[in-house]
Design an enzyme around this catalytic site. Structure first.
Site, short mmCIF file in Angstrom:
data_model
loop_
_atom_site.label_atom_id
_atom_site.label_comp_id
_atom_site.label_asym_id
_atom_site.label_seq_id
_atom_site.Cartn_x
_atom_site.Cartn_y
_atom_site.Cartn_z
N LYS A 170 57.87 82.15 -19.55
CA LYS A 170 56.61 82.87 -19.35
C LYS A 170 56.94 84.33 -19.11
CE LYS A 170 52.18 81.93 -19.05
NZ LYS A 170 51.43 80.81 -19.63
N GLY A 201 49.97 84.16 -26.12
CA GLY A 201 49.04 84.82 -25.21
C GLY A 201 48.83 84.05 -23.92
N ASP A 202 48.14 84.67 -23.01
CA ASP A 202 47.66 84.07 -21.76
C ASP A 202 46.59 85.05 -21.25
OD1 ASP A 202 48.55 81.77 -19.70
OD2 ASP A 202 48.11 83.52 -18.50
P1 NDP Z 1 41.45 85.32 -20.74
O1 NDP Z 1 42.06 86.61 -20.36
O2 NDP Z 1 40.90 85.13 -22.11
O3 NDP Z 1 40.25 84.95 -19.73
C1 NDP Z 1 40.48 84.87 -18.36
C2 NDP Z 1 39.19 84.53 -17.67
O4 NDP Z 1 39.48 84.18 -16.31
C3 NDP Z 1 38.22 85.68 -17.58
O5 NDP Z 1 36.91 85.20 -17.56
C4 NDP Z 1 38.59 86.33 -16.26
O6 NDP Z 1 37.53 87.07 -15.67
C5 NDP Z 1 38.93 85.14 -15.41
N1 NDP Z 1 39.94 85.54 -14.42
C6 NDP Z 1 41.21 85.93 -14.67
N2 NDP Z 1 41.85 86.26 -13.54
C7 NDP Z 1 40.96 86.08 -12.55
C8 NDP Z 1 41.03 86.24 -11.15
N3 NDP Z 1 42.15 86.68 -10.54
N4 NDP Z 1 39.91 85.95 -10.45
C9 NDP Z 1 38.78 85.51 -11.08
N5 NDP Z 1 38.66 85.32 -12.40
C10 NDP Z 1 39.74 85.61 -13.12
O7 NDP Z 1 42.55 84.22 -20.41
P2 NDP Z 1 42.66 82.71 -20.94
O8 NDP Z 1 41.31 82.15 -21.16
O9 NDP Z 1 43.65 82.68 -22.03
O10 NDP Z 1 43.35 81.99 -19.68
C11 NDP Z 1 42.59 81.34 -18.66
C12 NDP Z 1 43.49 80.35 -17.92
O11 NDP Z 1 43.97 79.37 -18.86
C13 NDP Z 1 44.73 80.93 -17.28
O12 NDP Z 1 45.01 80.21 -16.11
C14 NDP Z 1 45.82 80.67 -18.30
O13 NDP Z 1 47.10 80.65 -17.72
C15 NDP Z 1 45.39 79.31 -18.79
N6 NDP Z 1 45.90 78.86 -20.09
C16 NDP Z 1 45.72 79.62 -21.20
C17 NDP Z 1 46.18 79.18 -22.42
C18 NDP Z 1 45.94 79.93 -23.68
O14 NDP Z 1 46.30 79.42 -24.74
N7 NDP Z 1 45.31 81.10 -23.65
C19 NDP Z 1 46.93 77.91 -22.54
C20 NDP Z 1 47.00 77.15 -21.31
C21 NDP Z 1 46.52 77.63 -20.15
P3 NDP Z 1 37.60 88.68 -15.68
O15 NDP Z 1 37.29 89.08 -17.09
O16 NDP Z 1 36.56 89.06 -14.70
O17 NDP Z 1 39.00 89.03 -15.24
O1 2IT Z 2 49.90 78.39 -20.36
C1 2IT Z 2 50.08 78.16 -21.58
O2 2IT Z 2 50.41 77.03 -21.97
C2 2IT Z 2 49.84 79.23 -22.53
N1 2IT Z 2 49.44 80.32 -22.12
C3 2IT Z 2 50.13 79.02 -23.99
C4 2IT Z 2 51.59 79.13 -24.27
C5 2IT Z 2 51.96 79.13 -25.74
O3 2IT Z 2 53.16 79.37 -25.99
O4 2IT Z 2 51.14 78.88 -26.61
#
Ligand code: NDP
Ligand code: 2IT
Length: 449
Positions: free
Chosen positions: A130, A169-170
């Site tokens: 990560k 991404g994340d």
């Molecule tokens: P995005 O940046 O697209 O969206 C994040 C969302 O979460 C936004 O609505 C944001 O609100 C909110 N958020 C982020 N940080 C905070 C915080 N500290 N407090 C309150 N709200 C918060 O990210 P993703 O949708 O990609 O990721 C969301 C979650 O899913 C994370 O935990 C990530 O690790 C997990 N994840 C993502 C994957 C992926 O493929 N993208 C895969 C597996 C897990 P605001 O705009 O107000 O910050």
């Molecule tokens: O938390 C996760 O699994 C991710 N943000 C996606 C990782 C990836 O390599 O697609």
């Protein structure tokens, strides 16, 4: 309820904590896994002898670097970049990059640690890593984001490669950021090395369904948890936290499968729309205009915006935390259970505090922890790598079927592992043990490295 930690595991945990001071999220993630492993160590004394727990908790490599960049006014900013290459027993380091002001080593290490077991659960040949930065993309122009991404990649590129480390991404990192990073990697190395990043745009080597994969996968996992209880998603009232990539496609698949999503959130507030979220409008605001969800209520007169509200206070049958770590506390979990919630599927990583997890397990609701429920994102990244390696691209339908069967298999293996270890229905135990055993066996085979 997680099996009590043995004395041996408690000692190891205390050593890990002392060795990694101040990294609270990392300690939390390690403790949560170790609490499941007592019975595994009894069954596999070779894991103890070969110090697998101590080795798996120490990243193989940790990289921290300076990221200088200039804003549109010419002012210089300095951010910190990270990549933690946690474990490569099963394959290349694989895992996302997070750009958020809260990022520090402890967050990247918790995410990297979780990623190792999550990736193992997919059954695919991917290790765990990560990375990210404390850069805040909010309010930055495209030009500023591009200059930051180029500077970040100028340092990171030397540690990456299709046979070494493959980021994605994340939070704060989506198609735009990955594009700028891929461009810089290509320019520096003079290689069109598609497999070095996943989550790419479909026009330049990305896979269909990768954008949707984490959210869709989490819903497939919930569908399976409900099926195991002879229940289904159709007609269920749901809430989803966040409104980013994972949240949007969780909402989309819930709606496609006949459920009704009545609330979502961002870090400023909550929207409640009892008639059901209007997803095209929400996507327009979040993906196209990059604005806040308060804007949604401004454009929909029967939707309410609750500034500073707690999404978990909204009564629902299914809750899908999809924002960030520790966003769902013990109090929130009690509120959900009291309001009749029957299933929780975590799209986010470690969104529920340890107290909240305890509440769900004691209430015996269907609780799908992130490392199982959100594995669809990284699994589809691995499918993207397969397509890149074979210079092929698959249809949406084919790729979604692959994702669905991976999630169905993860559900089955976590369910069966929980049963085997005497904790039927406990997906926390099932996921931790099934993921750990796969990594541990590979580590044993590869010797003391
Ligand atoms: P995005 O940046 O697209 O969206 C994040 C969302 O979460 C936004 O609505 C944001 O609100 C909110 N958020 C982020 N940080 C905070 C915080 N500290 N407090 C309150 N709200 C918060 O990210 P993703 O949708 O990609 O990721 C969301 C979650 O899913 C994370 O935990 C990530 O690790 C997990 N994840 C993502 C994957 C992926 O493929 N993208 C895969 C597996 C897990 P605001 O705009 O107000 O910050
Ligand atoms: O938390 C996760 O699994 C991710 N943000 C996606 C990782 C990836 O390599 O697609």
């Amino acid at each position: 309820m997680a099996v009590a930690m043995t004395e041996k595991l408690e000692t190891v945990y205390q050593q890990i904590k002392a060795r990694n001071p101040g990294e609270d999220e990392f300690h939390q993630a390690v403790r949560e896994v170790l609490e499941s492993l007592g019975p595994v160590l009894v069954k596999h004394p070779e894991f103890v002898e070969q110090k697998i727990i101590e080795r798996v908790s120490e990243p193989e490599r940790q990289i921290i670097f300076r990221v200088p960049w200039q804003d549109d006014k010419g002012e210089i900013h300095i951010n910190r970049g990270f990549r933690v290459q946690f474990n490569s027993a099963l394959g290349v380091y694989k895992g996302g990059l997070r750009f958020h002001p809260s990022v520090y080593l402890g967050i990247i290490k918790f995410l990297g640690f979780e990623q190792v077991f999550k990736n193992a659960l997919t059954g695919m040949p991917i290790g765990g890593g990560k990375g990210g930065s404390d850069f805040d993309p909010k309010g930055k122009s495209d030009g500023e984001v591009m200059r930051f991404c180029q500077s970040f990649m100028t340092e990171l590129y030397r540690h990456l490669g299709e046979y070494t480390d493959v980021p994605a991404g994340d939070i704060g990192v989506g198609g735009r950021e990955l594009g700028y990073m891929f461009g810089q990697y290509k320019r520096i190395t003079n290689r069109y090395e598609s497999t070095v990043l996943t989550g790419k745009g479909v026009a330049w080597g990305g896979s269909l369904v990768r954008t949707e994969a984490t959210g869709y996968g989490a819903v497939f996992f919930v569908r399976e948890m409900l099926a195991a209880r002879k229940d289904a998603l159709e007609g269920k009232t749901c809430i989803v936290s966040g409104s980013g990539n994972v949240a949007l496609y969780t909402i989309e698949k819930l709606q496609q499968l006949g459920a009704k999503v009545i609330a979502c959130s961002d870090s400023n507030g909550v929207i409640v729309h009892e008639k059901g979220i209007d997803l095209p409008l929400l996507k327009q605001i979040k993906e196209v205009e990059r604005r806040r969800i308060s804007e949604y209520a401004a454009r929909h007169e029967d939707a309410k915006y609750l500034p500073g509200g707690d999404v978990w206070d909204i009564p629902c049958q299914i809750a899908m935390p999809s924002a960030t770590q520790n966003e769902l506390t013990g109090k929130d979990a009690r509120t959900l259970v009291k309001n009749g919630c029957i299933a929780v599927g975590e799209g986010a990583n470690m969104p529920t505090t340890p107290e909240g997890v305890k509440v769900f397990l004691e209430a015996k609701i269907a609780y799908g922890p992130g490392k199982a429920a959100n594995a669809g994102g990284v699994a589809t990244s691995a499918l993207e790598m397969q397509q890149n390696s074979s210079r092929d691209s698959w249809s949406f339908e084919h790729t979604e079927r692959r994702l669905d069967s991976i999630m169905t298999n993860i559900h089955a293996s976590t369910w069966e592992t929980a049963e085997e270890y005497g904790a039927p229905g406990n997906y926390v135990l099932g996921a931790n043990i099934a993921g750990f055993v796969r990594v541990a066996k590979a580590m044993l085979a590869l010797g003391c490295i």
